[in-house]
Enzyme design. Structure first.
Site, mmCIF file in Angstrom:
data_model
loop_
_atom_site.group_PDB
_atom_site.id
_atom_site.type_symbol
_atom_site.label_atom_id
_atom_site.label_comp_id
_atom_site.label_asym_id
_atom_site.label_seq_id
_atom_site.Cartn_x
_atom_site.Cartn_y
_atom_site.Cartn_z
ATOM 1 N N MET A 7 0.820 -1.207 0.000
ATOM 2 C CA MET A 7 0.000 0.000 0.000
ATOM 3 C C MET A 7 0.862 1.269 0.000
ATOM 4 O O MET A 7 2.068 1.220 0.232
ATOM 5 C CB MET A 7 -0.931 -0.012 1.212
ATOM 6 C CG MET A 7 -1.916 -1.182 1.202
ATOM 7 S SD MET A 7 -2.911 -1.317 2.698
ATOM 8 C CE MET A 7 -3.931 0.172 2.581
ATOM 9 N N ASP B 157 -2.638 -4.992 0.390
ATOM 10 C CA ASP B 157 -2.251 -6.292 0.939
ATOM 11 C C ASP B 157 -2.872 -6.587 2.301
ATOM 12 O O ASP B 157 -3.154 -7.752 2.622
ATOM 13 C CB ASP B 157 -0.733 -6.439 0.989
ATOM 14 C CG ASP B 157 -0.029 -5.316 1.748
ATOM 15 O OD1 ASP B 157 -0.692 -4.426 2.315
ATOM 16 O OD2 ASP B 157 1.218 -5.316 1.739
#
Length: 478
Positions: A76, A233
């Protein structure tokens, strides 16, 4: 058959599943560049190349033409900056980059309630302050920006040619109004961002495009295979574990670390740097403590001692004394619960008699201690959770999971397929987009293959207290 692609920091992982079981998996390693102290970068094109490399490995095991849909996951916060030709302007600035610390202070001053809107206070790892840094330090690159994507979404662009993201990855930019699940024009303006640069936001199981002829030639997928938005994730890891409903939580032990609790309500807690973010599925949010270092310090000390991560843990398991030094594992600063980009790692209490095994043990314990701090930052939120599932490469270590169980006072569960979490979650979202699974199915946890209970170890708890005291001393003195 459904494919999940996870763009990690150290590797791209791909899996193919039937929606429940992993049928085949492959990975390709990635390198990270640090041109200056505190900087962390990767060029977006290496993600696409590594994806194609991993898919070629996968094609030796299964027939990629049988894949019915593809899901995406990834690290991210990374700032992927594209020009008008949709080409990267510069290497992506990653989640563990700390150059934008000053911009965070500017954002806090410009948007007084940013923590309530965005779910967390500004930190340099997020995407928004990086753009402010870019405008101040690389104006020629800033002036070329036509689009901004997250890492997994750049691979999505290469697959289907659309500019799209999902709610969970959008959440990690600081530009998302979490409650509304839409871009905040107020925060975007304060961060020198035109909202026209930002991609359209979808739920993770929404189909956002289809594999193009060019991508099919590179990847091995059939032309026209649908691609769903996927998720960051943390959120896709949650999907892999069924952590989409209230009362479900897990820990992630990858390069970074997370302690994640799912819910149906938006509950910001910015004072403790607990992230309150939109989940990748509709009408769901989560709270998360995010540790920048995760299990990374284990591989770091292994590199210094000429050992693999597994050998570091094996050596740590041989320690039978309590003469273990204290290690602060903040190799790249820390996010939760300290919000301290400037703190760095150090050893304390080293002796002439300190052994390699005791050094390894101190590093493994430090990873567990970070999760203890994370659990404490949640306050009463964790009181209703008797157990936490585990995913990520670090979840393979019995020692580490046992230590985390003790210091957090929670049972730690090892689920089947724990080390393929985000990629598996992305594949399950693809199966949901392909109508093989429904959203309710995504709340089902995988089979349990191990469990670790808290143990009575006073010496370990004493070292936890020293660990916390040492951070306070270092933070104050440096």
């Amino acid at each position: 058959m459904y494919a999940g692609i996870d763009i990690g920091t150290s590797a791209v992982k791909v899996v193919c599943t039937d929606g429940v079981k992993i049928l085949a998996a492959a990975s390709a390693d990635l390198d990270t560049s640090s041109p200056k102290p505190g900087w962390s970068e990767q060029h977006p094109d290496i993600w696409w190349q590594a994806t194609c490399d991993a898919l070629r490995q996968l094609s030796d095991k299964i027939n990629l033409s049988d894949v019915k849909a593809i899901g995406l996951s990834g690290q991210m916060h990374g700032a992927v900056l594209l020009d008008t030709d949709q080409r990267p302007i510069r290497p992506a600035i990653l989640w563990n980059d700390s150059r934008a610390a000053n911009a965070c202070e500017q954002l806090r001053g410009a948007v007084q309630d940013i923590g309530q809107i965005a779910g967390v206070l500004p930190l340099p790892g997020f995407t928004a302050p990086k753009i402010m840094w870019l405008k101040q330090n690389e104006p020629e690159n800033y002036n070329r920006i036509a689009s901004i994507l997250l890492p997994k979404d750049y691979v999505g662009l290469r697959l289907h040619s659309e500019l799209a993201t999902d709610t969970s990855d959008a959440a990690g930019t600081l530009w998302l109004d979490q409650a509304a699940r839409a871009w905040s024009s107020e925060i975007a303006e304060a961060a020198d961002v035109n909202t026209s640069w930002l991609p359209q936001i979808f739920d993770g199981h929404d189909i956002v495009g289809a594999v193009t002829p060019q991508a099919a030639a590179k990847s091995g997928f059939r032309v026209g295979v649908p691609v769903v938005a996927g998720g960051g994730d943390a959120a896709t890891g949650a999907v892999s574990l069924g952590a989409t409903e209230p009362g479900r939580g897990f820990i992630s032990l990858g390069t970074s670390g997370q302690l994640f609790v799912a819910g149906r309500a938006y509950k910001p807690n910015p004072a403790r740097f607990v992230h309150a973010f939109a989940h990748t599925l509709p009408d769901r949010w989560y709270q998360m403590a995010a540790m920048l270092n995760g299990a990374r310090p284990i591989s770091w000390i292994g590199g210094q001692l000429g050992l693999s991560a597994a050998e570091v843990v094996a050596l740590a398991e041989t320690v039978t004394t309590d003469r273990v030094p204290i290690f602060l594992p903040y190799l790249t600063g820390e996010r939760s619960p300290h919000g301290d980009p400037h703190i760095r790692a150090c050893f304390f209490d080293l002796e002439d008699a300190t052994t390699r095994a005791e050094i390894c043990r101190s590093v493994v314990e430090a990873v567990a201690f970070c999760f203890a701090d994370a659990a404490e930052s949640f306050g009463d939120t964790l009181s209703n959770l008797s157990e936490l599932a585990s995913i990520g490469g670090g979840s393979r270590s019995d020692l580490l999971l046992s230590l985390i169980a003790t210091v957090t006072e929670k049972s730690i569960i090892r689920p089947d397929g724990a080390d393929s979490g985000p990629a598996m979650g992305a594949a399950k979202l693809a199966a949901c987009g392909g109508k093989t699974l429904c959203i309710a199915d995504l709340g089902e946890p995988p089979p349990e293959i191990g469990a670790f209970e808290p143990e009575a170890t006073p010496a370990l708890i004493d070292r936890l207290h020293k660990f916390r005291s040492l951070y306070q001393k270092i933070r104050t003195e440096v």
